[in-house]
Design a protein around this motif. Sequence first.
Motif, PDB file in Angstrom:
ATOM      1  N   VAL A  49       2.391 -19.867  12.418  1.00  0.00           N
ATOM      2  CA  VAL A  49       2.508 -18.219  12.508  1.00  0.00           C
ATOM      3  C   VAL A  49       2.668 -17.793  10.996  1.00  0.00           C
ATOM      4  N   ASP A  50       1.379 -17.063  10.436  1.00  0.00           N
ATOM      5  CA  ASP A  50       1.469 -16.477   9.084  1.00  0.00           C
ATOM      6  C   ASP A  50       2.027 -15.126   9.013  1.00  0.00           C
ATOM      7  N   THR A  51       2.793 -14.552   8.234  1.00  0.00           N
ATOM      8  CA  THR A  51       3.030 -13.422   8.104  1.00  0.00           C
ATOM      9  C   THR A  51       2.899 -12.942   6.569  1.00  0.00           C
ATOM     10  N   THR A  52       1.789 -12.186   6.227  1.00  0.00           N
ATOM     11  CA  THR A  52       1.524 -11.977   5.016  1.00  0.00           C
ATOM     12  C   THR A  52       2.229 -10.386   4.459  1.00  0.00           C
ATOM     13  N   LYS A  53       2.647 -10.429   3.346  1.00  0.00           N
ATOM     14  CA  LYS A  53       3.520  -9.216   2.851  1.00  0.00           C
ATOM     15  C   LYS A  53       3.047  -9.046   1.448  1.00  0.00           C
ATOM     16  N   VAL A  54       2.907  -7.804   1.065  1.00  0.00           N
ATOM     17  CA  VAL A  54       2.354  -7.342  -0.330  1.00  0.00           C
ATOM     18  C   VAL A  54       3.656  -6.632  -1.003  1.00  0.00           C
ATOM     19  N   ARG A  55       4.159  -7.251  -1.922  1.00  0.00           N
ATOM     20  CA  ARG A  55       5.217  -6.692  -2.679  1.00  0.00           C
ATOM     21  C   ARG A  55       4.699  -5.894  -3.907  1.00  0.00           C
ATOM     22  N   GLY A  56       5.144  -4.760  -3.938  1.00  0.00           N
ATOM     23  CA  GLY A  56       4.696  -3.837  -5.007  1.00  0.00           C
ATOM     24  C   GLY A  56       5.527  -2.577  -5.302  1.00  0.00           C
ATOM     25  N   LEU A  57       5.216  -1.668  -5.898  1.00  0.00           N
ATOM     26  CA  LEU A  57       6.009  -0.395  -6.353  1.00  0.00           C
ATOM     27  C   LEU A  57       6.636   0.126  -5.075  1.00  0.00           C
ATOM     28  N   ALA A  58       6.080   0.315  -3.839  1.00  0.00           N
ATOM     29  CA  ALA A  58       6.409   0.732  -2.683  1.00  0.00           C
ATOM     30  C   ALA A  58       7.459  -0.301  -1.692  1.00  0.00           C
ATOM     31  N   GLY A  59       7.805  -1.324  -2.407  1.00  0.00           N
ATOM     32  CA  GLY A  59       8.596  -2.255  -1.618  1.00  0.00           C
ATOM     33  C   GLY A  59       7.704  -3.437  -1.032  1.00  0.00           C
ATOM     34  N   ASN A  60       8.244  -4.036  -0.043  1.00  0.00           N
ATOM     35  CA  ASN A  60       7.585  -5.019   0.602  1.00  0.00           C
ATOM     36  C   ASN A  60       6.802  -4.399   2.036  1.00  0.00           C
ATOM     37  N   ALA A  61       5.669  -4.805   2.051  1.00  0.00           N
ATOM     38  CA  ALA A  61       4.837  -4.141   3.215  1.00  0.00           C
ATOM     39  C   ALA A  61       4.254  -5.430   3.926  1.00  0.00           C
ATOM     40  N   VAL A  62       4.193  -5.380   5.380  1.00  0.00           N
ATOM     41  CA  VAL A  62       3.618  -6.608   5.971  1.00  0.00           C
ATOM     42  C   VAL A  62       2.090  -5.961   6.273  1.00  0.00           C
ATOM     43  N   VAL A  63       1.148  -6.898   5.822  1.00  0.00           N
ATOM     44  CA  VAL A  63      -0.346  -6.215   5.890  1.00  0.00           C
ATOM     45  C   VAL A  63      -1.033  -7.329   6.791  1.00  0.00           C
ATOM     46  N   ALA A  64      -0.503  -8.477   7.108  1.00  0.00           N
ATOM     47  CA  ALA A  64      -1.456  -9.086   8.062  1.00  0.00           C
ATOM     48  C   ALA A  64      -0.691 -10.090   8.946  1.00  0.00           C
ATOM     49  N   GLN A  85      -5.014 -10.641  12.100  1.00  0.00           N
ATOM     50  CA  GLN A  85      -5.232  -9.136  12.211  1.00  0.00           C
ATOM     51  C   GLN A  85      -4.138  -8.357  11.264  1.00  0.00           C
ATOM     52  N   LEU A  86      -5.018  -7.581  10.572  1.00  0.00           N
ATOM     53  CA  LEU A  86      -4.328  -6.514   9.550  1.00  0.00           C
ATOM     54  C   LEU A  86      -3.613  -5.683  10.419  1.00  0.00           C
ATOM     55  N   ARG A  87      -2.389  -5.211   9.543  1.00  0.00           N
ATOM     56  CA  ARG A  87      -1.717  -4.277  10.458  1.00  0.00           C
ATOM     57  C   ARG A  87      -2.117  -2.883   9.558  1.00  0.00           C
ATOM     58  N   ILE A  88      -3.195  -2.361  10.186  1.00  0.00           N
ATOM     59  CA  ILE A  88      -3.512  -1.114  10.023  1.00  0.00           C
ATOM     60  C   ILE A  88      -4.265  -0.380  11.217  1.00  0.00           C
ATOM     61  N   LYS A  89      -4.101   0.766  11.404  1.00  0.00           N
ATOM     62  CA  LYS A  89      -4.585   1.419  12.413  1.00  0.00           C
ATOM     63  C   LYS A  89      -5.944   2.414  11.997  1.00  0.00           C
ATOM     64  N   PRO A  90      -6.873   2.727  12.863  1.00  0.00           N
ATOM     65  CA  PRO A  90      -7.973   3.457  12.580  1.00  0.00           C
ATOM     66  C   PRO A  90      -7.806   4.906  11.696  1.00  0.00           C
ATOM     67  N   GLN A 159      -2.377 -17.906   4.770  1.00  0.00           N
ATOM     68  CA  GLN A 159      -1.654 -18.931   4.067  1.00  0.00           C
ATOM     69  C   GLN A 159      -2.832 -20.054   3.326  1.00  0.00           C
ATOM     70  N   PHE A 160      -2.636 -19.977   2.149  1.00  0.00           N
ATOM     71  CA  PHE A 160      -3.724 -20.651   1.374  1.00  0.00           C
ATOM     72  C   PHE A 160      -3.183 -22.169   1.647  1.00  0.00           C
ATOM     73  N   ALA A 240      -1.968  -6.435 -11.598  1.00  0.00           N
ATOM     74  CA  ALA A 240      -1.110  -6.320 -12.574  1.00  0.00           C
ATOM     75  C   ALA A 240       0.546  -6.208 -12.250  1.00  0.00           C
ATOM     76  N   LYS A 241       0.602  -5.646 -10.924  1.00  0.00           N
ATOM     77  CA  LYS A 241       2.161  -5.160 -10.532  1.00  0.00           C
ATOM     78  C   LYS A 241       2.618  -5.722  -9.215  1.00  0.00           C
ATOM     79  N   ASP A 242       1.726  -6.155  -8.441  1.00  0.00           N
ATOM     80  CA  ASP A 242       1.917  -6.754  -7.080  1.00  0.00           C
ATOM     81  C   ASP A 242       1.812  -7.934  -6.942  1.00  0.00           C
ATOM     82  N   ALA A 243       2.472  -8.643  -5.736  1.00  0.00           N
ATOM     83  CA  ALA A 243       2.594  -9.914  -5.293  1.00  0.00           C
ATOM     84  C   ALA A 243       2.309 -10.078  -4.023  1.00  0.00           C
ATOM     85  N   ILE A 244       1.739 -11.102  -3.481  1.00  0.00           N
ATOM     86  CA  ILE A 244       1.287 -11.391  -2.167  1.00  0.00           C
ATOM     87  C   ILE A 244       2.232 -12.643  -1.607  1.00  0.00           C
ATOM     88  N   THR A 245       3.016 -12.602  -0.733  1.00  0.00           N
ATOM     89  CA  THR A 245       3.952 -13.337  -0.198  1.00  0.00           C
ATOM     90  C   THR A 245       3.701 -13.980   1.295  1.00  0.00           C
TER      91      THR A 245
END
Length: 291
Positions: A49-64, A85-90, A159-160, A240-245
């Motif tokens: 099970v992979d959980t992908t988060k993007v860390r940036g100015l808005a904090g951590n957000a699960v994206v996939a 699946q991406l964690r987005i809605k139409p 996960q790479f 420049a400012k974000d990171a993927i975990t």
Amino acid sequence: MKRHIAGLACAAMTVLSVPALASTATAQTSDPISALRGQFKTGLGVKTVDTTKVRGLAGNAVVAKRTGVFQFGTSGIRASDHTAQLRIKPSDLGLNGETTTSDDDQLTKLFTGMTKPEQVVRIKNATYVSGGMFGEFLPVDKTWFRFDNTVGVLGAMSQFVNVAEPSTLKTLLGRATVKQAGTYAGKITFSELYKVSPWFRASIGGPLTSKDAKTSMSWKLYLGADKLAKRLTTSYPAGAKDAITVDTSYTGWGSKVTVAAPPADQVAKLTELEFDGKIEPPFTILNTIPN
């Protein structure tokens, strides 16, 4: 008397040999590479099970999120089946359910596909994709298409690092700067991963640029008492400012796993995806999106 002494000597040698054998077995299982290779039996595998988060100015957000299995053969990974699946809605993409017959309709399909699960089945060198962005452009009588040398569009956001690959696991452990109580940690560049990992090469879907090759990824691996992976976290910069975990869990080592190719009559070729020619195909559009 001589026979009695000889019998005692044989018994003593047998007793003395037991700890030695036990010690050898322990030494083998204490090696993570040997423990992994011990899982390579036809029809067995591991769940992930992979959980992908993007860390940036808005904090951590699960994206996939991606779930699936690896199926082993006697020499390593034989097949895999993952659904992401991406964690987005139409509504997040401005979709209102209306479509047209213009370029907007093609873009609507593209964005609609981004909100749907993408399943990727890999068997040796063959890759089959269903759903997701591509699913919206399949012929009406097809549910899959073949697109080799990839782990899907969302594989590039999952996960790479594949610690079910002995070559990858060996490279990570060899570069670990932290080694304590079943926990290893360190850093590795994309260039180093590209050289040793077929999974990484499929995840990025093409050659590395000179800039990306220098990207450094931090990683931390947790092993169980059986010396098999329980959890892996990786992190790398994105812009420049974000990171993927990406946080991956491994369960069910040695469980029975079956991965099958889809029926041939349900598989379309890449050239059969239905575009009107007025906009670029989705896989071309993705390559033009800035990081």
